[in-house]
Design a protein around this motif. Structure first.
Motif, PDB file in Angstrom:
ATOM      1  N   ILE A 227      33.989  12.499 -39.592  1.00 26.02           N
ATOM      2  CA  ILE A 227      32.820  13.204 -39.056  1.00 26.02           C
ATOM      3  C   ILE A 227      31.603  12.288 -39.031  1.00 26.02           C
ATOM      4  N   ILE A 228      31.400  11.541 -40.105  1.00 22.29           N
ATOM      5  CA  ILE A 228      30.226  10.668 -40.186  1.00 22.29           C
ATOM      6  C   ILE A 228      30.368   9.475 -39.245  1.00 22.29           C
ATOM      7  N   GLU A 229      31.579   8.965 -39.084  1.00 21.53           N
ATOM      8  CA  GLU A 229      31.799   7.870 -38.133  1.00 21.53           C
ATOM      9  C   GLU A 229      31.519   8.335 -36.707  1.00 21.53           C
ATOM     10  N   ARG A 230      31.953   9.554 -36.393  1.00 20.92           N
ATOM     11  CA  ARG A 230      31.696  10.099 -35.054  1.00 20.92           C
ATOM     12  C   ARG A 230      30.193  10.293 -34.841  1.00 20.92           C
ATOM     13  N   ALA A 231      29.509  10.775 -35.851  1.00 17.88           N
ATOM     14  CA  ALA A 231      28.058  10.958 -35.754  1.00 17.88           C
ATOM     15  C   ALA A 231      27.371   9.621 -35.504  1.00 17.88           C
ATOM     16  N   ASP A 232      27.842   8.595 -36.174  1.00 18.92           N
ATOM     17  CA  ASP A 232      27.258   7.262 -36.015  1.00 18.92           C
ATOM     18  C   ASP A 232      27.405   6.772 -34.575  1.00 18.92           C
TER      19      ASP A 232
ATOM     20  N   LEU B  65      19.009  13.721 -36.803  1.00 20.62           N
ATOM     21  CA  LEU B  65      19.732  14.962 -37.069  1.00 20.62           C
ATOM     22  C   LEU B  65      19.593  15.936 -35.905  1.00 20.62           C
ATOM     23  N   GLU B  66      18.435  15.945 -35.258  1.00 16.96           N
ATOM     24  CA  GLU B  66      18.249  16.806 -34.094  1.00 16.96           C
ATOM     25  C   GLU B  66      19.138  16.355 -32.942  1.00 16.96           C
ATOM     26  N   LYS B  67      19.307  15.048 -32.804  1.00 22.57           N
ATOM     27  CA  LYS B  67      20.214  14.519 -31.783  1.00 22.57           C
ATOM     28  C   LYS B  67      21.629  15.022 -32.023  1.00 22.57           C
ATOM     29  N   LEU B  68      22.037  14.980 -33.280  1.00 21.44           N
ATOM     30  CA  LEU B  68      23.393  15.413 -33.609  1.00 21.44           C
ATOM     31  C   LEU B  68      23.573  16.901 -33.342  1.00 21.44           C
TER      32      LEU B  68
ATOM     33  N   GLY C 256      24.463   4.306 -33.758  1.00 21.76           N
ATOM     34  CA  GLY C 256      24.316   3.580 -35.015  1.00 21.76           C
ATOM     35  C   GLY C 256      23.143   4.067 -35.839  1.00 21.76           C
ATOM     36  N   GLY C 257      23.047   3.499 -37.034  1.00 18.77           N
ATOM     37  CA  GLY C 257      21.957   3.880 -37.923  1.00 18.77           C
ATOM     38  C   GLY C 257      22.414   4.730 -39.090  1.00 18.77           C
ATOM     39  N   ILE C 258      23.689   5.128 -39.086  1.00 20.10           N
ATOM     40  CA  ILE C 258      24.231   5.923 -40.194  1.00 20.10           C
ATOM     41  C   ILE C 258      25.180   5.056 -41.012  1.00 20.10           C
ATOM     42  N   LEU C 259      26.227   4.577 -40.366  1.00 23.71           N
ATOM     43  CA  LEU C 259      27.176   3.674 -41.024  1.00 23.71           C
ATOM     44  C   LEU C 259      26.954   2.226 -40.596  1.00 23.71           C
ATOM     45  N   THR C 260      26.570   2.063 -39.339  1.00 23.78           N
ATOM     46  CA  THR C 260      26.386   0.723 -38.783  1.00 23.78           C
ATOM     47  C   THR C 260      24.917   0.488 -38.470  1.00 23.78           C
ATOM     48  N   GLU C 261      24.609  -0.730 -38.099  1.00 18.92           N
ATOM     49  CA  GLU C 261      23.223  -1.072 -37.759  1.00 18.92           C
ATOM     50  C   GLU C 261      22.781  -0.281 -36.533  1.00 18.92           C
ATOM     51  N   ALA C 262      21.576   0.237 -36.588  1.00 22.94           N
ATOM     52  CA  ALA C 262      21.062   1.036 -35.478  1.00 22.94           C
ATOM     53  C   ALA C 262      20.853   0.181 -34.244  1.00 22.94           C
ATOM     54  N   LYS C 263      21.468   0.590 -33.146  1.00 23.55           N
ATOM     55  CA  LYS C 263      21.296  -0.098 -31.868  1.00 23.55           C
ATOM     56  C   LYS C 263      21.075   0.968 -30.802  1.00 23.55           C
ATOM     57  N   PRO C 264      19.831   1.382 -30.607  1.00 23.26           N
ATOM     58  CA  PRO C 264      19.534   2.462 -29.667  1.00 23.26           C
ATOM     59  C   PRO C 264      20.112   2.243 -28.280  1.00 23.26           C
TER      60      PRO C 264
ATOM     61  N   VAL D 115      26.108  18.341 -39.738  1.00 25.20           N
ATOM     62  CA  VAL D 115      24.771  17.763 -39.893  1.00 25.20           C
ATOM     63  C   VAL D 115      24.436  17.615 -41.375  1.00 25.20           C
ATOM     64  N   ALA D 116      24.841  18.607 -42.172  1.00 24.89           N
ATOM     65  CA  ALA D 116      24.598  18.540 -43.617  1.00 24.89           C
ATOM     66  C   ALA D 116      25.344  17.363 -44.242  1.00 24.89           C
ATOM     67  N   LEU D 117      26.541  17.074 -43.745  1.00 23.28           N
ATOM     68  CA  LEU D 117      27.302  15.927 -44.246  1.00 23.28           C
ATOM     69  C   LEU D 117      26.559  14.625 -43.969  1.00 23.28           C
ATOM     70  N   VAL D 118      26.071  14.498 -42.740  1.00 25.81           N
ATOM     71  CA  VAL D 118      25.338  13.283 -42.372  1.00 25.81           C
ATOM     72  C   VAL D 118      24.058  13.165 -43.193  1.00 25.81           C
ATOM     73  N   GLU D 119      23.361  14.275 -43.325  1.00 23.90           N
ATOM     74  CA  GLU D 119      22.112  14.267 -44.090  1.00 23.90           C
ATOM     75  C   GLU D 119      22.370  13.870 -45.544  1.00 23.90           C
ATOM     76  N   GLY D 120      23.443  14.417 -46.113  1.00 30.55           N
ATOM     77  CA  GLY D 120      23.793  14.071 -47.491  1.00 30.55           C
ATOM     78  C   GLY D 120      24.151  12.606 -47.632  1.00 30.55           C
ATOM     79  N   PHE D 121      24.884  12.081 -46.639  1.00 32.38           N
ATOM     80  CA  PHE D 121      25.268  10.668 -46.679  1.00 32.38           C
ATOM     81  C   PHE D 121      24.037   9.772 -46.590  1.00 32.38           C
ATOM     82  N   LEU D 122      23.092  10.143 -45.733  1.00 28.84           N
ATOM     83  CA  LEU D 122      21.868   9.351 -45.589  1.00 28.84           C
ATOM     84  C   LEU D 122      21.026   9.373 -46.864  1.00 28.84           C
ATOM     85  N   LYS D 123      21.213  10.420 -47.668  1.00 24.66           N
ATOM     86  CA  LYS D 123      20.472  10.522 -48.928  1.00 24.66           C
ATOM     87  C   LYS D 123      21.189   9.816 -50.074  1.00 24.66           C
ATOM     88  N   GLY D 124      22.333   9.195 -49.758  1.00 24.89           N
ATOM     89  CA  GLY D 124      23.009   8.389 -50.762  1.00 24.89           C
ATOM     90  C   GLY D 124      24.257   8.981 -51.372  1.00 24.89           C
TER      91      GLY D 124
END
Length: 223
Positions: A49-54, A3-6, A59-67, A20-29
């Motif tokens: 918005i969430i796809e752009r954040a991902d 979230l800090e990155k975003l 990755g790590g929000i909608l798709t597999e995290a690949k740093p 950021v609140a949208l992403v946080e809410g999505f991560l919480k289910g």
């Protein structure tokens, strides 16, 4: 950390906290539909918005995290989150931080960027000034003198109001000032086409605003 990155990536965006609140809410289910209703947005907009954040964080929000897929630019934005405030505080324009991070990504580090700008002092003035301010904040010393703020001077009229050459003299007086204005706009990241269109539109609006209704009607009616 994500979230800090975003927050760092979205910088000046006025809706950064909402996003950021949208992403946080999505991560919480929470579902897209629930988030859309909660924030007064369409479901498709929430998804965008969430796809752009991902994509921004690799990755790590909608798709597999690949740093490894995360842009170095994103990492730099996290390392230097105060850049946006510096640009705003010193009136360098909202576009300058984007140019700064682009140059920083190309250079690979702040040290290399500053070294490059020392060797190539003809870089965009506002980007160079922002790099100087970041270095000053990080190292406690300035790598080069501060940018000089150019003041646009206008020559005073040399003829009385009713003189036939006064209009021409006014054009000549404004010509150099206009050129300085155009150059400063270009240094801030605006293209020549954008600057030209903006000046034409501003002149049109100013001209129309100063015309009596009848005169404006006559002019438009006979055109």
């Amino acid at each position: 950390m994500m979230l800090e990155k975003l927050r760092a990536c979205w910088g000046f965006t006025p809706t950064v906290e909402r996003n950021v609140a949208l992403v946080e809410g999505f991560l919480k289910g929470k579902r897209f539909a629930d988030l859309a209703q909660e924030h007064g947005l369409s479901t498709s907009r929430v998804r965008q918005i969430i796809e752009r954040a991902d994509r921004l964080v690799g990755g790590g929000i909608l798709t597999e995290a690949k740093p490894s897929k995360a842009s170095p630019r994103t990492e730099f934005m996290v390392d230097y989150p105060y850049v946006w405030n510096l640009a705003e505080m010193h009136r360098l324009g909202s576009v300058t931080p984007h140019h700064f991070f682009t140059e920083l990504e190309r250079a690979g580090s702040l040290e290399r960027l500053v070294d490059k700008m020392k060797r190539l002092p003809s870089r965009a003035r506002t980007t160079r000034e922002l790099a100087r301010l970041v270095w000053l904040k990080e190292k406690g010393e300035s790598p080069w003198p501060a940018m000089k703020r150019s003041s646009i001077a206008i020559v005073q009229p040399g003829y009385p109001v009713d003189h036939p050459d006064r209009g021409l003299q006014c054009q000549l007086a404004l010509e150099s000032a206009l050129q300085q204005l155009v150059e400063r706009a270009g240094e801030s990241g605006w293209t020549e086409d954008e600057i030209d269109c903006a000046l034409l539109e501003l002149a049109r609006v100013r001209f129309k605003g100063q015309q009596p209704n009848g005169a404006l009607f006559d002019r438009e009616g006979t055109s």
